[in-house]
Design a protein around this motif. Sequence first.
Motif, short mmCIF file in Angstrom:
data_model
loop_
_atom_site.label_atom_id
_atom_site.label_comp_id
_atom_site.label_asym_id
_atom_site.label_seq_id
_atom_site.Cartn_x
_atom_site.Cartn_y
_atom_site.Cartn_z
N VAL A 52 0.85 -1.19 0.00
CA VAL A 52 0.00 0.00 0.00
C VAL A 52 0.88 1.24 0.00
O VAL A 52 1.66 1.47 0.93
CB VAL A 52 -0.94 0.03 1.22
N ILE A 53 0.79 2.03 -1.06
CA ILE A 53 1.54 3.28 -1.16
C ILE A 53 0.76 4.33 -0.37
O ILE A 53 -0.39 4.64 -0.70
CB ILE A 53 1.71 3.68 -2.63
N SER A 54 1.39 4.87 0.67
CA SER A 54 0.63 5.54 1.74
C SER A 54 1.10 6.94 2.07
O SER A 54 2.31 7.20 2.11
CB SER A 54 0.73 4.69 3.02
N GLY A 55 0.13 7.81 2.34
CA GLY A 55 0.38 9.08 2.98
C GLY A 55 0.06 8.94 4.46
O GLY A 55 0.43 7.94 5.10
N GLY A 56 -0.69 9.92 5.00
CA GLY A 56 -0.96 9.92 6.43
C GLY A 56 -2.36 9.48 6.80
O GLY A 56 -2.68 8.30 6.84
N VAL A 57 -3.25 10.45 7.07
CA VAL A 57 -4.55 10.16 7.67
C VAL A 57 -5.41 9.24 6.82
O VAL A 57 -5.93 8.22 7.29
CB VAL A 57 -5.31 11.48 7.96
N THR A 97 7.22 -7.66 -5.54
CA THR A 97 6.70 -9.00 -5.27
C THR A 97 5.24 -9.03 -4.86
O THR A 97 4.65 -10.11 -4.84
CB THR A 97 7.53 -9.68 -4.17
N ALA A 98 4.63 -7.90 -4.54
CA ALA A 98 3.26 -7.90 -4.05
C ALA A 98 2.29 -8.45 -5.10
O ALA A 98 2.40 -8.15 -6.29
CB ALA A 98 2.84 -6.49 -3.64
N HIS A 99 1.34 -9.22 -4.64
CA HIS A 99 0.27 -9.68 -5.54
C HIS A 99 -0.60 -8.51 -5.96
O HIS A 99 -1.04 -8.43 -7.12
CB HIS A 99 -0.57 -10.74 -4.81
N THR A 100 -0.85 -7.59 -5.03
CA THR A 100 -1.68 -6.41 -5.28
C THR A 100 -0.99 -5.17 -4.73
O THR A 100 -0.45 -5.21 -3.62
CB THR A 100 -3.05 -6.55 -4.61
N ILE A 101 -1.01 -4.09 -5.50
CA ILE A 101 -0.50 -2.81 -5.04
C ILE A 101 -1.68 -1.84 -5.00
O ILE A 101 -2.43 -1.71 -5.97
CB ILE A 101 0.59 -2.26 -6.00
N VAL A 102 -1.84 -1.17 -3.87
CA VAL A 102 -2.92 -0.21 -3.70
C VAL A 102 -2.31 1.17 -3.47
O VAL A 102 -1.41 1.33 -2.63
CB VAL A 102 -3.82 -0.56 -2.50
N ILE A 103 -2.79 2.16 -4.23
CA ILE A 103 -2.44 3.55 -3.95
C ILE A 103 -3.53 4.10 -3.04
O ILE A 103 -4.68 4.24 -3.45
CB ILE A 103 -2.34 4.38 -5.25
N ALA A 104 -3.17 4.34 -1.79
CA ALA A 104 -4.15 4.74 -0.78
C ALA A 104 -4.78 6.09 -1.13
O ALA A 104 -4.24 6.86 -1.93
CB ALA A 104 -3.48 4.81 0.58
N PRO A 105 -5.94 6.40 -0.52
CA PRO A 105 -6.58 7.69 -0.76
C PRO A 105 -5.85 8.83 -0.06
O PRO A 105 -6.31 9.36 0.96
CB PRO A 105 -8.00 7.48 -0.22
N SER A 106 -4.70 9.18 -0.60
CA SER A 106 -3.83 10.22 -0.05
C SER A 106 -3.61 11.29 -1.12
O SER A 106 -3.87 11.06 -2.30
CB SER A 106 -2.50 9.63 0.38
N ASN A 107 -3.12 12.44 -0.70
CA ASN A 107 -2.88 13.56 -1.62
C ASN A 107 -1.94 13.12 -2.75
O ASN A 107 -0.80 12.73 -2.49
CB ASN A 107 -2.26 14.72 -0.84
#
Length: 331
Positions: free
Chosen positions: A16-21, A208-218
């Motif tokens: 999960v590609i992540s920001g903060g809140v 290697t991840a089966h799934t990559i998620v771009i989180a709801p971040s700016n």
Amino acid sequence: MTDEPIQPTTPPTIAVISGGVGAARFLRGLIAAVDDPGTITAIVNTGDDCTLHGLSISPDLDTIVYTLAGAIDPERGWGLVDESWRAMDSLGRYEAVRPQGSSAAPRWFNLGDQDLATHFYRTARLAEGATLTEVSDEIRRAWNVPIRLVPMSDDRLSTIVTVDEGAGAHEVSFQDYFVRLRHGVPVSSVRFDGRAALSTAAHDALETAHTIVIAPSNPIVSIGPIRSLPGVDEVLAARREHTVGISPIVGGAALKGPADRMLTELGHEASVVGVARLYAPIASVLVIDTVDADLADAVESEGLRCTVTPTIMSTPAIAESLASTALDTVA
């Protein structure tokens, strides 16, 4: 004839590609949606990191830790619940004696008394030669956070924002813009300062991840610093069919923070269509809120599949459902 033993299967891994809140709330739902939270790796933006009072501060990493530990202040969305501020209040004693031009004892960036312990620990460990990846893992284990939590880089990369406070355009750090100026001034450019590489743990997770998620971040200042690191967009483009983005823009507005205004000020469209244009090279699916259902065709015209579902994570059940839906789109 005997049956051959059943070989255990390895559960699919998720990056999960992540920001903060927003990312923290999504990750909380994702933990509830999967059988084994240990399969999740959050790759966290550190472009917001700063040094104050001689302390190394990582706001997005800490927001995720505190949220997943159930210790976040629910009203502010950052910092610890039942926090006190005696150390910050006591700094006021020194304002009258601080020489002109000194940056000592700033109070515009609040650090709670309990929160200080995290920064004390991080600073001491980094001074001993530990990497930010190592220290972040130690901190998340101290808070019993069940997922892997890795910084985007072990090097310093700083988000720099050009703003106009009324006396002409000039550059400030992201925290100056976001906290001191309360993200209330126009932005004309954003750049990422420093020679940094994607951390080894983050690189391995993306590869290697089966799934990559771009989180709801700016998309500009939370996801943007990660994408700016050498090779990241190339890895994501190669894994595009396994990557799903979640729009942080709902009904043309950001639920928290300046993402909508920043998109407009930097020449992008503050809508799910604008987000689709930014993510089309690296994601095959964009998840949007039901409020924007009428824009699904416009999103797909940008080259992504579009999934419509409630994305405002006002309850744990909605966050869990959003996470499940996101995973299903690229299953």
